[in-house]
Structures are given as C-alpha cells and as structure tokens.
Design an enzyme around this catalytic site. Sequence first.
Site, PDB file in Angstrom:
ATOM      1  CG  ASN A  71     -35.306   6.949  28.701  1.00  0.00           C
ATOM      2  OD1 ASN A  71     -34.914   5.454  28.553  1.00  0.00           O
ATOM      3  ND2 ASN A  71     -35.134   8.165  28.884  1.00  0.00           N
ATOM      4  CE  LYS A  73     -30.159   3.526  29.514  1.00  0.00           C
ATOM      5  NZ  LYS A  73     -28.852   4.736  29.551  1.00  0.00           N
ATOM      6  NE  ARG A 102     -26.886  -4.827  32.632  1.00  0.00           N
ATOM      7  CZ  ARG A 102     -26.229  -6.044  31.827  1.00  0.00           C
ATOM      8  NH1 ARG A 102     -25.808  -7.694  32.466  1.00  0.00           N
ATOM      9  NH2 ARG A 102     -26.154  -5.896  30.969  1.00  0.00           N
ATOM     10  CG  ASP A 167     -25.369 -10.952  12.551  1.00  0.00           C
ATOM     11  OD1 ASP A 167     -25.448 -10.771  13.863  1.00  0.00           O
ATOM     12  OD2 ASP A 167     -24.624  -9.361  12.047  1.00  0.00           O
ATOM     13  N   GLY A 228     -12.126 -30.838  -2.545  1.00  0.00           N
ATOM     14  CA  GLY A 228     -10.773 -31.364  -2.097  1.00  0.00           C
ATOM     15  C   GLY A 228      -9.740 -31.693  -3.130  1.00  0.00           C
TER      16      GLY A 228
END
Length: 399
Positions: A71, A73, A102, A167, A228
């Site tokens: 985690n 955070k 951040r 991706d 083409g």
Amino acid sequence: MDKALNGIRIVDMTQYEAGTSCTQMLAWLGADVIKVEEPTRGDPGRGIRGTDFDSDYFLNFNSNKRSVTLNLKTARGKELLLELVKQADVVTENLSPGAIERMGLGYDTLSAVNPDIILARIKGFGTYGPYSNIKSFDPVAQAAGGAFSATGDPDGPPVKPGHSVGDSGTGMHAVVGILAALWQRQTTGKGQQVEVSMQDAMVNFGRTWMTRSEQGTVPIKRTGNSFGNRPGVGTFRCAPGGYDDYVYMIAIPVRGAMMNALAAALDRPDLLDDPRFSDPAQYMEMGDEINALIEEWTMQRDKFEVMRILGEIGIPCSACFSSEDIYSDEHLLEREMIVRVDHPTRGEFAVPGCPIKLSDSPVELKAAPLLGEHNAEVLSGLLNGNGETLEYLKSQKVI
C-alpha cells in the site's frame, strides 16, 4: 539453464497492458520481475471485463512474474518499496500522468536510494509537450499515431485496428529502451530514465504509411485491404463462406513469374495471352475482373488450402486466422506461440507464448502469479528486525 537476463531485477509498478507487456517480455527473457500491486484488488487488469477472478486478460500479460502487495499510500509501504529499489536494476511504471511524483516516488527519489537505477516510464503522450496531461488507452494512442486514419475503406471513416498495437507495441519499444540503458550502464556506471510515449511509438509504426504524404503536404487516402486498389491484392472469400473464411494475398501479376504463378494456380493459362496484362495502365483498370476470377477460384477451397497452394508457388498470402484458428494452429503450436500452463486456481489453460526465440535461452512459461503470492518470499528479508512480521504489516494495511 542460464537465461539471457539472469541477474536483472525489475520492480514492476505497471498495470493493464502497455507496461505489463514490457515487463512480461523481460521476465520471459530471464529477469526477476517483482510486480508491486495494491493490496485489495491488485492490478486492475485482474478484474477486467467484470470477472471476480484473475481474468484471461491479466493472465496473458503477467506470466513469469512474482507478485507482492504494498500500500503505497502508507509510509511503511513506500519504505519497503524503496528497500526493493535498492536491490533492483530497473523500475517500470505506466501510471497516470504525474502519479509517481505525487506519491513522492519520482526519479530523484529513486536515484537517491540507488544511483544505478533505471526508471522506465510509459505514458500516453510522454511527460512533456502540450498533450502530456492527457490520459491514454490503446485506441487513443492508435488514433493519435495515425493508425485510425490509415485504416478503413476509401469512402468510409477512420477505423480502429483490432490488435492492441498501441499498448503492446509501446511495451516492446520500452523493452528496447531498457536493454539499451542497461548496456550503457555497463560503461557509465549510471542509471537513467527511459521514456516511451504511446503516441510516439505509433508514429514510429506508421513510417511506411507516412511516406505517401509527401512530408505531410498531401492527404493520404485509405485503401481498405488493398494497396492503392491494385488488382490481386486484398481479402478474398473462401469456402465454406463463414465469418472468417477469407484469405489475404498480394498477387500483382504484371509480367514475370508472379503472373505465371497466378495463372497456373487459377488454371487459366489463357490469361498469359491477354495483352492487357502486359500493360500496367490497362491492368490497373481491370481490378474487378481480376479479383472476380481470383474469388471464383478461392470460393472452391478453404482458406488454408488456398494459403498452401499459393504459398508453394511463391505468392505472399495467409488465411485470415480467427482466434479459434490461432489457439489450435499446428504451426503456432510447434513454435510454442500457444502454450499450456498450470494455474493454482484456474487449472490448466492456454496462453500466448514468447515470440522471441533464443537458441541458448529457451523460455519456460509459468502462469501469472496470484495477488501477493510472493509476499513472504520477497518481503521477509526486508523487514527491520524489530518484531515486524507480515501479519503485522497486513494488520496495518501495508500489504
């Protein structure tokens, strides 16, 4: 047997596909890829398409990796991540623009604990430039790189290509960048940042298409499945006329061996006596007539028979493989592009294999890990000896 990237450790903070395809390739080639996931649900790709178990999507992009949960955070979660970084060669991430900054885990932070670290970043539009704050997924990248504009019929709108080149194609560009940075570190002793923008990768894939624009001064018309609108080039329906019963060929029978080969395949030697076939201008006006002759012939055979006959006489062609064809095709099975692996909860299932074949380092495919499967194996050695245990970390919602 030693693997090509034995001894290289990757701390993998990627999710979904662009990043995970990159780290899966590195894992296939022998790197120790430690996938760092959020504790409660992990990589969002695990539950894609509404599944409540590890989805086929996740399993296809995360084989041969180890999974730990952190985690980020929490302060302790970040500390443990940085302990992993100290022991790593590469950190990879494809999070939203500005996310790792951040979180306080930007390059300055990572290189402060490990000056040798290589930080590989995959972003939709890169970390700088006017579009850098725009989020991206595969179709967005393909649109931004020109693939939509290049795809579709002449009178129709731009069309999304089916394969997720935006991706996985970007992921392969990132692999090249990481390997180059690792090699350069051998000389300089320094880490660095590797950045790949999904838009940039798609522009790179579009170089052939771009040559038709005269340096961007001429709009490029879409040509559908032909070049083409040339006769003998495109998709042709085959027996028995089902959804994917088509073959694609590039048979341009103007003079020479290609004309002889096509006439022989169609059992139409009289075509060689038609003077229009030796005049490129007249030939280009015969598209409907020539294509009708070809499809009359292909409709009498299944697509793999057409592929075999034309391939044997030197005409570039392929059956239009469906997903069912790919999973059962004897050629792909022999080349181990479809491999069966055992999974702890899913049992035996098939996954795409590694497209790179090294004679001295064959890939041994392993199933993608369960969420946090390797917590004890990876994290136990990082604990600080003050009585902290994995159970304690779990109670504190760190893992």
